[in-house]
Design an enzyme around this catalytic site. Structure first.
Site, short mmCIF file in Angstrom:
data_model
loop_
_atom_site.label_atom_id
_atom_site.label_comp_id
_atom_site.label_asym_id
_atom_site.label_seq_id
_atom_site.Cartn_x
_atom_site.Cartn_y
_atom_site.Cartn_z
N CYS A 1 7.00 -6.55 15.10
CA CYS A 1 6.93 -5.38 16.36
C CYS A 1 5.20 -5.85 16.85
CB CYS A 1 7.00 -3.82 16.12
SG CYS A 1 8.58 -3.52 15.42
N ASN B 1 -3.23 2.96 16.56
CA ASN B 1 -4.03 2.83 15.77
C ASN B 1 -4.27 1.36 15.68
OD1 ASN B 1 -4.47 5.56 14.39
ND2 ASN B 1 -2.41 5.08 13.63
N CYS C 1 6.65 -7.50 6.54
CA CYS C 1 7.98 -7.07 7.37
C CYS C 1 8.38 -8.26 8.33
CB CYS C 1 7.64 -5.70 8.29
SG CYS C 1 9.06 -5.33 9.27
N GLU D 1 0.88 -1.20 0.16
CA GLU D 1 -0.13 0.02 0.00
C GLU D 1 0.98 1.24 0.05
OE1 GLU D 1 -3.77 -1.54 2.06
OE2 GLU D 1 -2.53 -1.10 3.38
N CYS E 1 1.97 -3.82 15.35
CA CYS E 1 2.12 -3.43 13.91
C CYS E 1 1.30 -4.23 12.97
CB CYS E 1 3.36 -3.10 13.55
SG CYS E 1 3.61 -2.86 11.69
N CYS F 1 3.24 8.51 1.56
CA CYS F 1 3.78 7.34 2.66
C CYS F 1 4.08 5.90 1.61
CB CYS F 1 2.85 7.20 3.59
SG CYS F 1 3.26 6.00 4.99
N CYS G 1 -1.21 4.91 10.28
CA CYS G 1 0.26 4.35 10.74
C CYS G 1 -0.01 3.09 11.41
CB CYS G 1 0.99 5.24 11.80
SG CYS G 1 1.42 6.70 11.21
N GLY H 1 6.58 -2.26 5.79
CA GLY H 1 8.14 -2.91 5.71
C GLY H 1 9.18 -1.95 6.40
N GLU H 2 10.21 -2.57 6.58
CA GLU H 2 11.40 -1.91 7.26
C GLU H 2 12.44 -1.45 6.14
OE1 GLU H 2 12.63 -0.53 10.41
OE2 GLU H 2 14.27 -0.05 8.76
N SER I 1 11.91 4.84 15.07
CA SER I 1 10.71 4.24 16.03
C SER I 1 11.34 3.58 17.65
CB SER I 1 10.07 2.96 15.20
OG SER I 1 9.60 3.57 14.07
N LEU I 2 11.06 4.43 18.41
CA LEU I 2 11.69 4.27 19.74
C LEU I 2 10.57 3.67 20.55
CD1 LEU I 2 14.17 5.09 21.11
CD2 LEU I 2 13.25 6.95 22.03
N HIS I 3 9.47 4.37 21.03
CA HIS I 3 8.55 3.48 21.55
C HIS I 3 8.66 3.14 23.09
CE1 HIS I 3 6.76 3.57 17.66
NE2 HIS I 3 7.32 2.51 17.11
N SER J 1 11.92 6.22 7.93
CA SER J 1 11.71 5.86 9.37
C SER J 1 11.95 4.48 9.62
CB SER J 1 10.14 5.95 9.64
OG SER J 1 9.96 5.34 10.83
#
Ligand code: SAH
Ligand code: SF4
Length: 405
Positions: free
Chosen positions: A150, A337, A146, A90, A153, A139, A380, A206-207, A260-262, A238
């Site tokens: 995570c 989300n 991926c 996407e 996600c 985006c 996201c 994806g990363e 992406s810390l989180h 990112s």
């Protein structure tokens, strides 16, 4: 046959040099491809007929195949793109209008995702004369699925199928510009002759740093004056924190960086972002500080997803402040989300605002990402695409960090 969309500026120059053509031919063809968005070599009318015929025999332009095209109530538009073998990825277009539009929505006092990477937080819109107060952001996805898994996600939950080629990555930008122009997108800078997409965020499926070579080839096209001509600060990558690849990006193509810390501790981050077990926080932050030497902005953006009851209390905010004390940064809080089957909930708005207040009081510019396109699952972490053949899922410690072209 060579797909011309797969060639970065250097590869396109080599392609013509090898055929005894003058270097300006590569620039000419690049402009046809990436500024006029043609999908047929025969349409390149300022190339001599014999060259066009030769190109037609040896090369092709494989444009993305769009399976679904959906527009959300806020103007966000999502394209589902077939990438073969029943997989789909996407790409999401996020138009940003005037301040009236920006003051609506659940986080009316928050700034949008793009503000966090704007050159000056006090001036949320770019002062670039070509775009004025408006932006069209795309985006972009880098992989079908991926492998990094995570916890929060949707893409990660799909599993991993394969890396996208550079043509499939740049093809998303090619297609978005082409489709928006064809549809007569109402953007003032388009009327002035600029492409509809003014900013790119590598924040789709994806990363990106796990598909390094192909992503960098696409980034080089985004930055090239004979292709998309975007400045490095308008292209943001990112990453979940592939430390060695952050260093390579710094050396080879330092665009704006979001990480992406989180979580502020290894214990919590190990659970939320499993790659942390290989590249823990100290190593990650050291890589971020090294990146700053070459970054187009003088800060790194840290993304931080707000998960109810997990990482959203004041004590955690203070730990975050302590962790980031020596790193020039901004923080972008992302309300979680939800997606089907997830165990997580988004933090209540009051708690997000309190978290933001603590960070701001501690001296870090902190924005809250405005959720866009959630009615079409385009926000996201909601990008699921269609990922089949997940046999490569969960590679454990064997994370693919080197691209195969
Ligand atoms: N793989 C890269 C880029 C794609 S994800 C990365 O992880 O950085 C883009 C951003 O969306 C990341 O910050 C990611 O952590 C965040 N994200 C993932 N799932 C989410 C969700 N369900 N809600 C909100 N943000 C999410
Ligand atoms: Fe992959 Fe990023 Fe999703 Fe993690 S958040 S699973 S790295 S796409």
């Amino acid at each position: 046959m060579i797909n011309l969309l797969d060639l970065d500026p250097k590869a396109l120059a080599t392609f013509f040099a090898e055929r005894g053509e003058k270097p300006y031919r590569a620039r000419q063809v690049s402009r046809w491809l990436h500024q006029r968005f043609v999908d047929d070599v025969g349409a390149m009318s300022d190339l001599a007929r014999p060259l066009r015929e030769r190109l037609g025999a040896e090369a092709e332009i494989i444009a993305p195949t769009v399976i679904r095209d959906t527009t959300a109530s806020d103007g966000t538009r999502k394209w589902l793109i077939d990438v073969g073998s029943a997989n789909a990825i996407e790409a999401v277009y996020i138009p940003e209008g005037d301040s009236e539009e920006r003051s609506r929505g659940p986080f009316a006092d928050a700034t949008s995702e793009l503000d966090a990477t704007a050159p000056n937080a006090a001036a949320p819109f770019s002062s670039d004369a070509s775009t004025g107060r408006y932006r069209g952001t795309l985006c972009v996805s880098s992989q079908a699925g991926c492998a990094l898994d995570c916890a929060f996600c949707s893409t990660g939950k799909q599993g991993f199928n394969r890396n996208l080629s550079s043509g499939e990555i740049i093809g998303q930008l090619w297609h978005a510009n082409r489709a928006l122009i064809a549809d007569g997108v109402a953007a003032p800078w388009v009327a002035a002759g600029h492409a509809p997409i003014t900013n790119v965020v590598m924040m789709g499926m994806g990363e990106p740093l796990a598909n390094f070579d192909n992503v960098v080839a696409a980034l080089k096209l985004m930055l090239d004056d004979n292709a998309y001509g975007l400045s490095r600060r308008r292209v943001t990558l990112s990453t979940s924190g592939l430390v060695p690849m952050i260093d390579r990006l710094r050396d080879e193509c330092p665009v704006a960086l979001a990480v992406s810390l989180h979580a502020p501790t290894d214990a919590l981050r190990d659970r939320l972002v499993p790659i942390n077990r290989q590249h823990p926080l100290d190593d990650l932050l050291a890589a971020c500080r090294r990146y700053l030497d070459k970054a187009p902005r003088d800060f790194i953006t840290f993304e931080y997803v707000m998960l109810d009851g997990l990482n959203d209390d004041t004590v955690t905010a203070r730990q975050l402040l302590a962790l980031l004390r020596d790193t020039s940064c901004k923080i972008n809080l992302i309300p979680f989300n939800p997606f089907p089957g997830t165990e997580f909930r988004t933090s209540p708005r009051e708690r997000i605002l309190a978290f933001q207040r603590t960070l701001t009081a501690g001296g870090i510019v902190t924005t809250i990402r405005k959720t866009r396109g959630d009615d079409i699952d385009a926000a996201c972490g909601q990008l699921a695409g269609r990922v089949q053949d997940r046999t490569k899922r969960k590679l454990g410690s064997r994370i693919p960090v080197v691209a195969t072209r």
